[in-house]
Design an enzyme around this catalytic site. Sequence first.
Site, PDB file in Angstrom:
ATOM      1  CG  HIS A  72      -2.058  -0.926   1.136  1.00  0.00           C
ATOM      2  ND1 HIS A  72      -3.193  -0.810   1.882  1.00  0.00           N
ATOM      3  CD2 HIS A  72      -2.242  -2.023   0.346  1.00  0.00           C
ATOM      4  CE1 HIS A  72      -4.038  -1.788   1.571  1.00  0.00           C
ATOM      5  NE2 HIS A  72      -3.478  -2.529   0.653  1.00  0.00           N
ATOM      6  CE1 TYR A 200      -5.437   3.516   8.799  1.00  0.00           C
ATOM      7  CE2 TYR A 200      -5.923   3.332  11.146  1.00  0.00           C
ATOM      8  CZ  TYR A 200      -5.173   2.973  10.049  1.00  0.00           C
ATOM      9  OH  TYR A 200      -4.147   2.066  10.198  1.00  0.00           O
ATOM     10  N   PRO A 293      -4.154  -0.289  18.814  1.00  0.00           N
ATOM     11  CG  PRO A 293      -5.911  -1.731  18.225  1.00  0.00           C
ATOM     12  CD  PRO A 293      -5.306  -1.014  19.390  1.00  0.00           C
ATOM     13  CE  LYS A 297       4.176   3.158  13.639  1.00  0.00           C
ATOM     14  NZ  LYS A 297       4.002   2.549  12.312  1.00  0.00           N
ATOM     15  CE1 TYR A 385      -1.318   3.642   9.592  1.00  0.00           C
ATOM     16  CE2 TYR A 385      -0.289   3.099   7.490  1.00  0.00           C
ATOM     17  CZ  TYR A 385      -1.292   2.892   8.422  1.00  0.00           C
ATOM     18  OH  TYR A 385      -2.251   1.946   8.202  1.00  0.00           O
TER      19      TYR A 385
HETATM   20  P1  RFL Z   1       2.428 -12.310  21.171  1.00  0.00           P
HETATM   21  O1  RFL Z   1       2.072 -12.357  19.748  1.00  0.00           O
HETATM   22  O2  RFL Z   1       1.359 -12.083  22.170  1.00  0.00           O
HETATM   23  O3  RFL Z   1       3.190 -13.671  21.480  1.00  0.00           O
HETATM   24  C1  RFL Z   1       3.494 -14.091  22.790  1.00  0.00           C
HETATM   25  C2  RFL Z   1       3.509 -15.614  22.796  1.00  0.00           C
HETATM   26  O4  RFL Z   1       3.873 -16.055  24.105  1.00  0.00           O
HETATM   27  C3  RFL Z   1       3.017 -17.121  24.476  1.00  0.00           C
HETATM   28  N1  RFL Z   1       2.986 -17.215  25.952  1.00  0.00           N
HETATM   29  C4  RFL Z   1       3.719 -18.092  26.645  1.00  0.00           C
HETATM   30  N2  RFL Z   1       4.596 -19.041  26.274  1.00  0.00           N
HETATM   31  C5  RFL Z   1       5.173 -19.779  27.248  1.00  0.00           C
HETATM   32  N3  RFL Z   1       4.909 -19.621  28.567  1.00  0.00           N
HETATM   33  C6  RFL Z   1       4.049 -18.687  28.994  1.00  0.00           C
HETATM   34  N4  RFL Z   1       3.784 -18.534  30.285  1.00  0.00           N
HETATM   35  C7  RFL Z   1       3.408 -17.861  28.022  1.00  0.00           C
HETATM   36  N5  RFL Z   1       2.512 -16.854  28.078  1.00  0.00           N
HETATM   37  C8  RFL Z   1       2.275 -16.477  26.821  1.00  0.00           C
HETATM   38  C9  RFL Z   1       1.694 -16.755  23.853  1.00  0.00           C
HETATM   39  O5  RFL Z   1       0.836 -17.893  23.709  1.00  0.00           O
HETATM   40  C10 RFL Z   1       2.137 -16.191  22.515  1.00  0.00           C
HETATM   41  O6  RFL Z   1       2.241 -17.180  21.525  1.00  0.00           O
HETATM   42  O7  RFL Z   1       3.539 -11.206  21.455  1.00  0.00           O
HETATM   43  P2  RFL Z   1       4.755 -10.643  20.515  1.00  0.00           P
HETATM   44  O8  RFL Z   1       5.512 -11.771  19.885  1.00  0.00           O
HETATM   45  O9  RFL Z   1       5.456  -9.650  21.335  1.00  0.00           O
HETATM   46  O10 RFL Z   1       4.006  -9.926  19.306  1.00  0.00           O
HETATM   47  C11 RFL Z   1       3.260  -8.750  19.520  1.00  0.00           C
HETATM   48  C12 RFL Z   1       2.072  -8.695  18.559  1.00  0.00           C
HETATM   49  O11 RFL Z   1       1.340  -9.909  18.641  1.00  0.00           O
HETATM   50  C13 RFL Z   1       1.133  -7.509  18.844  1.00  0.00           C
HETATM   51  O12 RFL Z   1       1.862  -6.362  19.198  1.00  0.00           O
HETATM   52  C14 RFL Z   1       0.250  -7.148  17.632  1.00  0.00           C
HETATM   53  O13 RFL Z   1      -0.659  -8.183  17.343  1.00  0.00           O
HETATM   54  C15 RFL Z   1      -0.525  -5.849  17.881  1.00  0.00           C
HETATM   55  N6  RFL Z   1      -1.419  -5.471  16.769  1.00  0.00           N
HETATM   56  C16 RFL Z   1      -0.934  -4.876  15.611  1.00  0.00           C
HETATM   57  N7  RFL Z   1       0.394  -4.684  15.447  1.00  0.00           N
HETATM   58  C17 RFL Z   1       0.887  -4.200  14.260  1.00  0.00           C
HETATM   59  O14 RFL Z   1       2.102  -4.031  14.148  1.00  0.00           O
HETATM   60  N8  RFL Z   1       0.076  -3.884  13.186  1.00  0.00           N
HETATM   61  C18 RFL Z   1      -1.271  -4.052  13.266  1.00  0.00           C
HETATM   62  O15 RFL Z   1      -1.966  -3.825  12.270  1.00  0.00           O
HETATM   63  C19 RFL Z   1      -1.822  -4.527  14.522  1.00  0.00           C
HETATM   64  N9  RFL Z   1      -3.146  -4.709  14.649  1.00  0.00           N
HETATM   65  C20 RFL Z   1      -2.787  -5.739  16.855  1.00  0.00           C
HETATM   66  C21 RFL Z   1      -3.629  -5.334  15.766  1.00  0.00           C
HETATM   67  C22 RFL Z   1      -3.323  -6.410  17.945  1.00  0.00           C
HETATM   68  C23 RFL Z   1      -4.664  -6.667  17.979  1.00  0.00           C
HETATM   69  N10 RFL Z   1      -5.120  -7.395  19.091  1.00  0.00           N
HETATM   70  C24 RFL Z   1      -5.989  -8.506  18.986  1.00  0.00           C
HETATM   71  C25 RFL Z   1      -4.477  -7.235  20.379  1.00  0.00           C
HETATM   72  C26 RFL Z   1      -4.988  -5.563  15.806  1.00  0.00           C
HETATM   73  C27 RFL Z   1      -5.518  -6.220  16.902  1.00  0.00           C
HETATM   74  C28 RFL Z   1      -7.007  -6.415  16.887  1.00  0.00           C
HETATM   75  C1  PHB Z   2      -5.247  -4.771  10.422  1.00  0.00           C
HETATM   76  O1  PHB Z   2      -5.097  -4.981   9.187  1.00  0.00           O
HETATM   77  O2  PHB Z   2      -5.683  -5.645  11.190  1.00  0.00           O
HETATM   78  C2  PHB Z   2      -4.932  -3.440  10.957  1.00  0.00           C
HETATM   79  C3  PHB Z   2      -4.411  -2.467  10.114  1.00  0.00           C
HETATM   80  C4  PHB Z   2      -4.143  -1.202  10.618  1.00  0.00           C
HETATM   81  C5  PHB Z   2      -4.397  -0.912  11.947  1.00  0.00           C
HETATM   82  C6  PHB Z   2      -4.890  -1.889  12.791  1.00  0.00           C
HETATM   83  C7  PHB Z   2      -5.174  -3.164  12.301  1.00  0.00           C
HETATM   84  O3  PHB Z   2      -4.163   0.347  12.409  1.00  0.00           O
END
Ligand code: RFL
Ligand code: PHB
Length: 391
Positions: A72, A200, A293, A297, A385
């Site tokens: 994008h 957005y 989110p 980031k 961004y």
């Molecule tokens: P994770 O992905 O949570 O992975 C941690 C892992 O550790 C495991 N765990 C354990 N393992 C062993 N022993 C234990 N006691 C444990 N406790 C937990 C877990 O099962 C898991 O597998 O953390 P990590 O690797 O730091 O990654 C971070 C990302 O997952 C997170 O920041 C993003 O998903 C946030 N986020 C977004 N980030 C972006 O960069 N771009 C996006 O577009 C974006 N959109 C989002 C998001 C997060 C969202 N939610 C659901 C929180 C959109 C959403 C809706």
């Molecule tokens: C997504 O694709 O899930 C997404 C993209 C941008 C955001 C948050 C989530 O700011």
Amino acid sequence: MRTQIGIIGAGPAGLLLAHLLHLAGIESVVLEARSRRYVEGRIRAGLLEQGTVDILTQGGVADRLHREGMVHEGLELRFDGEGHRIDLHGLTGRRVTIYGQQEVVKDLIAARLGYGGPLVFEAEDVALHGLDGERPRITWREGGEARSLDCDIVAGCDGFHGICRDSIPPGHLTVYERVYPFAWLGILAAAPPASHELIYARHARGFALATMRSPTLSRLYLQCRPDEDLAQWPDSRIWEELHRRFERRDGARQVKEGPILQKGITAMRSFVAEPMRYGRLFLAGDAAHIVPPTGAKGMNLAVADVYYLAQALEAFCRGQGMAALDGYSRRCLARIWKAQRFSWWMTAMLHRFDEADAFEHKVQLAELAYVCESRAGAMTLAENYVGLPLE
Ligand code: RFL
Ligand code: PHB
């Protein structure tokens, strides 16, 4: 069992760290609480900064990303029923890529298993010991059997609800936190995206975001109450609300409906724990910090942390002592706080705050207009961004 680096968590942070260490010839063991099926199916982030794509490409784990990812060059801000394009590429020369986090996780797991790197799923009762000494130990249970692992360093990559941050004795961490008075209701739907770029939308009824996973899969989010009950949101109500929040002055309905494959609620929080280290434990990713989110980031910060951590661990393993590891937390936090500020700002600019008065409401609209009309305003959004440089 013995290894050089014990890694807790097989999310993007833990798996990428294991991979970067493998490329540098450093041994590690990854322990994950959940099953492989669960971590590969967990739908979360979707937007990768160019720097994140570059790290995955250099690591040789981006072939599918380059085939299937959607590049994008801009995004749309919609308010007062009108859309305004921010030309990310024209302003910064950089692009972002839509590719699901669970796809990144699948690619990293495949790479890890491909070279036979140790990766334990369903590790129960993971506990850390001796973090303030030279030989930390990790214990866990596997299929009911007690196991233990001695290592030089522990990497805490176990997300916000993991055990690593809580293993740090009281008094060693400072926590900075903000909990927002709203959440996001997110759906994945078998329908073409509303537009070829992300939208957005700021609306009097609340924020909405239209993003995607592929030309046939939409990901849509709606601002909702933090204690929202999904049972109160049948599919018809979700679509109706989405149509209203993306409404345009000309009345055109842009969101395309299709079967809803998944629904969930995401709490909104800003959180930083400093420093990202205690003795021989180093925290990375969501274990140390959370962003709302809105700025996309979270996963990108997790990738940046482990990129820095892998460099510091390489220096340590080459016998250069603790100096690089001593600088790890400071190096990460400088960048993390800028992403925190950006995520907080995007959240404040785009959401409905119930307690806001008429003055604040007008200021919010003026800020959006400024970002869209001024090159400097648009640049402030665009350069954050697409991702600040990884020095
Ligand atoms: P994770 O992905 O949570 O992975 C941690 C892992 O550790 C495991 N765990 C354990 N393992 C062993 N022993 C234990 N006691 C444990 N406790 C937990 C877990 O099962 C898991 O597998 O953390 P990590 O690797 O730091 O990654 C971070 C990302 O997952 C997170 O920041 C993003 O998903 C946030 N986020 C977004 N980030 C972006 O960069 N771009 C996006 O577009 C974006 N959109 C989002 C998001 C997060 C969202 N939610 C659901 C929180 C959109 C959403 C809706
Ligand atoms: C997504 O694709 O899930 C997404 C993209 C941008 C955001 C948050 C989530 O700011």
